[in-house]
Design an enzyme around this catalytic site. Structure first.
Site, PDB file in Angstrom:
ATOM      1  N   HIS A   1    -111.434 -22.885  -3.369  1.00 45.30           N
ATOM      2  CA  HIS A   1    -110.146 -22.288  -3.733  1.00 45.30           C
ATOM      3  C   HIS A   1    -110.176 -21.776  -5.172  1.00 45.30           C
ATOM      4  O   HIS A   1    -109.421 -20.884  -5.536  1.00 45.30           O
ATOM      5  CB  HIS A   1    -109.022 -23.305  -3.558  1.00 45.30           C
ATOM      6  CG  HIS A   1    -108.798 -23.712  -2.136  1.00 45.30           C
ATOM      7  ND1 HIS A   1    -109.165 -22.936  -1.065  1.00 45.30           N
ATOM      8  CD2 HIS A   1    -108.234 -24.830  -1.598  1.00 45.30           C
ATOM      9  CE1 HIS A   1    -108.842 -23.539   0.058  1.00 45.30           C
ATOM     10  NE2 HIS A   1    -108.282 -24.690  -0.232  1.00 45.30           N
TER      11      HIS A   1
ATOM     12  N   ASP B   1    -112.426 -26.999  -1.273  1.00 44.70           N
ATOM     13  CA  ASP B   1    -111.332 -26.949  -2.241  1.00 44.70           C
ATOM     14  C   ASP B   1    -111.926 -26.392  -3.532  1.00 44.70           C
ATOM     15  O   ASP B   1    -112.912 -25.658  -3.485  1.00 44.70           O
ATOM     16  CB  ASP B   1    -110.712 -28.337  -2.431  1.00 44.70           C
ATOM     17  CG  ASP B   1    -109.237 -28.276  -2.830  1.00 44.70           C
ATOM     18  OD1 ASP B   1    -108.908 -27.469  -3.717  1.00 44.70           O
ATOM     19  OD2 ASP B   1    -108.430 -29.034  -2.279  1.00 44.70           O
TER      20      ASP B   1
END
Length: 448
Positions: free
Chosen positions: A235, A203
């Site tokens: 991300h 993430d």
């Protein structure tokens, strides 16, 4: 009441196989003596959650693995925050609450045993949210240095409501497909220094947060430096939000390398969250193979309430406590190559534009044949390939020495932009031109 061990598809560990009681007793004894160092020697040490104490250093030596066993019964529920809102969560693997002078050090490995937790999360069988690997709540004078952190059940390093935090020279590795395994997430913290870290996660790599609209006490995250870090596969490289209701201010990000992150510098929030992000300075950053180097998104649609119509509405809404603010943001001496989606993407609110935005000496070039990618997670934002710099809802923008190479179509797209100054900017050797983009409907896409 904790969830049964079966909830993580892992048999309960035999009590005699664990070192939890012994390790906790050593930590408690050091604290009772006024402080000291607890050394975890070479070998594999299987344990449940441990509570750290004031004036105690937990030192994981070379060759040591502190292995956290994925049995929910070993992580009793505690009151904390989960994704910015008050919640009862499983106690973090290494946990401190209200302590001071807490240190985690050494060149050994701390392994969160994350895979069964990730499976249980996907299956929806957990009674409480997963433990973080390092959860440091309401602490002062925190140091985390040198250790290797692996396979966190959820966020990896989570200082919450802490003051004077130093995180340096650590490495974090979580699989790219592991859910919500952010790297370092200071939340409502003051005076934070992150340096020399290598973060490769599933993430966002480093995220600054300040609670949500559900948090009764709004506490800022402020005075933060991120220096000399390598950030991989997340991300976002360095991210602010979307939980920022208590404000994020006075942030310096410098001398970092981003490799293969979906987005580079990423600021995100939405109506209802409120909060102010201000005085953010990014300099001397190199990015390679990123989807979009720079994103500001005030219409972020993930999380509770994110799909409400007011979040996506591009028309002006009444300004109030729930209106987020982004201002005084600067990027200087940034290069990004093999970019996929867009050179940069800013989507401000009609009622409160992103203001005082500066890009100075920013160079962007694109991948030869990139796959389509959504630059910002907001309704109406479509997948794109090799777009230029897209600015929507901005006020007082300075572009100096911005160079874009290989954009398809116009390199500068503007909509609702006031006070724009363009100096010595170019696209493929010619002047950086601008146009107002035609609206386009966005296909449904998987949030990232």
């Amino acid at each position: 009441m904790t969830a049964p061990a079966a909830a993580v598809s892992s048999p309960a560990a035999e009590p005699e196989a664990l070192e939890t009681a012994e390790l906790q007793a050593r930590i408690d004894a050091a604290a009772a003596a006024g402080g000291g160092r607890v050394v975890v020697g070479a070998g594999v040490h299987r344990t449940g959650a441990l509570r750290l104490r004031s004036h105690v250093e937990l030192h994981v030596e070379a060759g040591a693995v502190l292995q956290f066993v994925p049995d929910p019964a070993l992580y009793p529920p505690v009151e904390a925050r989960w994704e910015g809102a008050p919640a009862t969560i499983h106690q973090p693997c290494l946990y401190a609450d209200g302590a001071e002078h807490v240190t985690i050090s050494g060149v050994g490995t701390i392994d969160g045993g994350g895979a069964p937790w990730w499976e249980a999360f996907r299956a929806g069988t957990l009674e409480h949210p997963r433990p973080t690997l390092l959860g440091l709540h309401g602490c002062r004078r925190v140091v985390v240095r040198d250790v290797a952190l692996r396979n966190s059940p959820a966020w990896t390093v989570h200082p919450l409501l802490c003051e004077d935090v130093s995180i340096r020279d650590i490495s974090i590795l979580n699989p790219p497909d592991s859910p919500n395994t952010d790297g370092i997430d200071p939340e409502s913290c003051r005076n934070v220094r992150i340096s020399g870290c290598h973060v490769d996660v599933g993430d966002d790599c480093i995220v600054l947060k300040a609670g949500t609209e559900e948090t009764a006490e709004r506490v800022a995250c402020e005075n933060v430096t991120v220096v000399g870090c390598t950030l991989v596969h997340g991300h976002g490289g360095v991210v602010i939000g979307s939980e920022m209701s208590g404000d994020v201010r006075n942030v310096v990000i410098a001398d970092c390398v981003f490799q293969g992150t979906d987005r580079g510098i990423r600021l995100k929030s939405r109506r209802g969250r409120g909060g102010v992000v201000e005085d953010v300075r990014v300099s001397n950053v190199v990015m390679d193979d990123v989807g979009c180097p720079f994103v500001v998104n005030a219409h972020y649609f993930c999380g509770p309430g994110g799909r409400e119509p007011v979040v996506s509405d591009r028309a002006p809404q009444p300004v109030g406590p729930g209106t987020p603010t982004f201002r005084r943001i600067s990027l200087a001496h940034v290069s990004a190559r093999r970019v996929r989606a867009a050179a940069g993407f800013v989507l401000g609110l009609a009622e409160r534009p992103v203001s005082e935005l500066t890009l100075d000496d920013v160079s962007v070039s694109f991948a030869d044949d990139p796959a389509p990618f959504v630059p910002a997670m907001a309704e109406g934002v479509e997948e794109s390939v090799r777009r230029g710099l897209v600015l929507t809802g901005c006020d007082d923008v300075q572009l100096r020495g911005v160079r874009i190479t290989g954009a398809l179509g116009e390199p500068l797209a503007l909509d609702r932009v006031e006070g724009l100054r363009v100096v010595d900017c170019s696209s493929d050797g010619g002047p950086l031109t601008q146009r107002a983009p035609a609206p386009a409907a966005a296909p449904e896409s998987t949030p990232r």
